[in-house]
Design a protein around this motif. Structure first.
Motif, PDB file in Angstrom:
ATOM      1  N   PHE A 127       0.851  -1.168   0.054  1.00  0.00           N
ATOM      2  CA  PHE A 127      -0.064   0.204  -0.030  1.00  0.00           C
ATOM      3  C   PHE A 127       0.925   1.457   0.110  1.00  0.00           C
ATOM      4  N   ARG A 128       0.252   2.198  -0.299  1.00  0.00           N
ATOM      5  CA  ARG A 128       0.997   3.463  -0.202  1.00  0.00           C
ATOM      6  C   ARG A 128       0.414   4.947   0.308  1.00  0.00           C
ATOM      7  N   GLN A 129       0.995   5.749   0.847  1.00  0.00           N
ATOM      8  CA  GLN A 129       0.060   6.989   1.141  1.00  0.00           C
ATOM      9  C   GLN A 129       0.846   8.059   0.935  1.00  0.00           C
ATOM     10  N   ALA A 130       0.427   9.122   0.049  1.00  0.00           N
ATOM     11  CA  ALA A 130       1.032  10.307  -0.383  1.00  0.00           C
ATOM     12  C   ALA A 130       0.444  11.089   0.561  1.00  0.00           C
ATOM     13  N   PRO A 131       1.302  12.399   0.690  1.00  0.00           N
ATOM     14  CA  PRO A 131       1.217  13.713   1.828  1.00  0.00           C
ATOM     15  C   PRO A 131      -0.289  13.920   1.567  1.00  0.00           C
ATOM     16  N   GLY A 132      -1.122  14.127   2.751  1.00  0.00           N
ATOM     17  CA  GLY A 132      -2.452  14.718   2.563  1.00  0.00           C
ATOM     18  C   GLY A 132      -3.425  13.583   2.176  1.00  0.00           C
ATOM     19  N   LYS A 133      -3.087  12.584   1.800  1.00  0.00           N
ATOM     20  CA  LYS A 133      -4.041  11.463   1.230  1.00  0.00           C
ATOM     21  C   LYS A 133      -4.210  10.124   2.066  1.00  0.00           C
ATOM     22  N   ARG A 159      -4.163   6.081   2.799  1.00  0.00           N
ATOM     23  CA  ARG A 159      -3.379   5.005   2.340  1.00  0.00           C
ATOM     24  C   ARG A 159      -4.072   4.154   1.322  1.00  0.00           C
ATOM     25  N   GLU A 160      -3.620   3.842   0.096  1.00  0.00           N
ATOM     26  CA  GLU A 160      -4.067   2.941  -0.906  1.00  0.00           C
ATOM     27  C   GLU A 160      -3.595   2.010  -1.414  1.00  0.00           C
ATOM     28  N   PHE A 161      -4.385   1.028  -1.888  1.00  0.00           N
ATOM     29  CA  PHE A 161      -3.838  -0.102  -2.216  1.00  0.00           C
ATOM     30  C   PHE A 161      -3.089   0.066  -3.538  1.00  0.00           C
ATOM     31  N   VAL A 162      -1.796  -0.888  -3.438  1.00  0.00           N
ATOM     32  CA  VAL A 162      -0.927  -0.893  -4.853  1.00  0.00           C
ATOM     33  C   VAL A 162      -1.012  -2.240  -5.448  1.00  0.00           C
ATOM     34  N   ALA A 163      -0.817  -3.186  -4.978  1.00  0.00           N
ATOM     35  CA  ALA A 163      -0.383  -4.354  -5.194  1.00  0.00           C
ATOM     36  C   ALA A 163      -0.591  -5.675  -4.295  1.00  0.00           C
ATOM     37  N   ALA A 164      -1.022  -6.884  -4.706  1.00  0.00           N
ATOM     38  CA  ALA A 164      -1.039  -7.987  -3.657  1.00  0.00           C
ATOM     39  C   ALA A 164      -0.633  -9.324  -4.391  1.00  0.00           C
ATOM     40  N   ILE A 165      -0.286 -10.274  -3.586  1.00  0.00           N
ATOM     41  CA  ILE A 165       0.238 -11.587  -4.167  1.00  0.00           C
ATOM     42  C   ILE A 165      -0.106 -12.612  -3.061  1.00  0.00           C
ATOM     43  N   SER A 166      -0.730 -13.685  -3.816  1.00  0.00           N
ATOM     44  CA  SER A 166      -1.243 -14.584  -2.988  1.00  0.00           C
ATOM     45  C   SER A 166      -0.183 -15.502  -2.150  1.00  0.00           C
ATOM     46  N   ARG A 167      -0.578 -16.538  -1.311  1.00  0.00           N
ATOM     47  CA  ARG A 167       0.459 -17.117  -0.777  1.00  0.00           C
ATOM     48  C   ARG A 167       1.472 -18.150  -1.685  1.00  0.00           C
ATOM     49  N   SER A 168       0.899 -18.640  -2.410  1.00  0.00           N
ATOM     50  CA  SER A 168       1.698 -19.359  -3.482  1.00  0.00           C
ATOM     51  C   SER A 168       2.328 -18.508  -4.549  1.00  0.00           C
ATOM     52  N   GLY A 169       1.813 -17.250  -4.587  1.00  0.00           N
ATOM     53  CA  GLY A 169       2.748 -16.476  -5.597  1.00  0.00           C
ATOM     54  C   GLY A 169       1.961 -16.712  -7.002  1.00  0.00           C
ATOM     55  N   SER A 170       0.699 -17.523  -7.175  1.00  0.00           N
ATOM     56  CA  SER A 170       0.178 -17.823  -8.489  1.00  0.00           C
ATOM     57  C   SER A 170      -0.976 -16.556  -8.654  1.00  0.00           C
TER      58      SER A 170
END
Length: 128
Positions: free
Chosen positions: A37-43, A45-56
């Motif tokens: 996740f990421r958080q820009a100044p004054g904003k 926190r937002e989702f960026v990317a996710a990966i499963s436990r297996s990576g698939s």
């Protein structure tokens, strides 16, 4: 609880690349789904990317699709290591980037941080 540690942030010019790393600071009991996740100044926190436990399975925010790649490299089930390769970075990507983990695959912030605390974040600044 084993906290996460992020690294790899820094200052980069527009169009440049960075690779963020995230690792649990100790051994865990199993493999977790991981996300950035990421958080820009004054904003918020937002989702960026996710990966499963297996990576698939992976998911990306529309704003980073095609530019960012999430991956993982777990030596065994007791280690949870994730990476975020970022290319063609733009000023709007400037933010503190946080790594997080959950027992399942999710893109929702509320699903994370319960079993494994959020990391302290790493600053990414894109500027000429």
């Amino acid at each position: 609880q084993v906290p996460l540690v992020e690294s790899g942030g820094g200052l980069v010019q527009p169009g440049g690349s960075l690779k963020l790393s995230c690792v649990t600071s100790g051994r865990t009991d199993k493999r977790y789904g991981m996300a950035w996740f990421r958080q820009a100044p004054g904003k918020e926190r937002e989702f960026v990317a996710a990966i499963s436990r297996s990576g698939s399975a992976t998911r990306y925010a529309d704003s980073v699709e095609g530019r960012f790649t999430i991956s993982r490299d777990d030596a065994d089930d007791a280690e949870n290591t994730a990476y975020l390769q970022m290319t063609n970075l733009q000023p709007e990507d400037t933010a503190v980037y946080y790594c997080t983990a959950a027992p399942f695959f999710s893109t929702y912030e509320s699903d994370y941080g319960t079993l494994i605390p959020w990391g302290q974040g790493t600053q990414v600044t894109v500027s000429s």
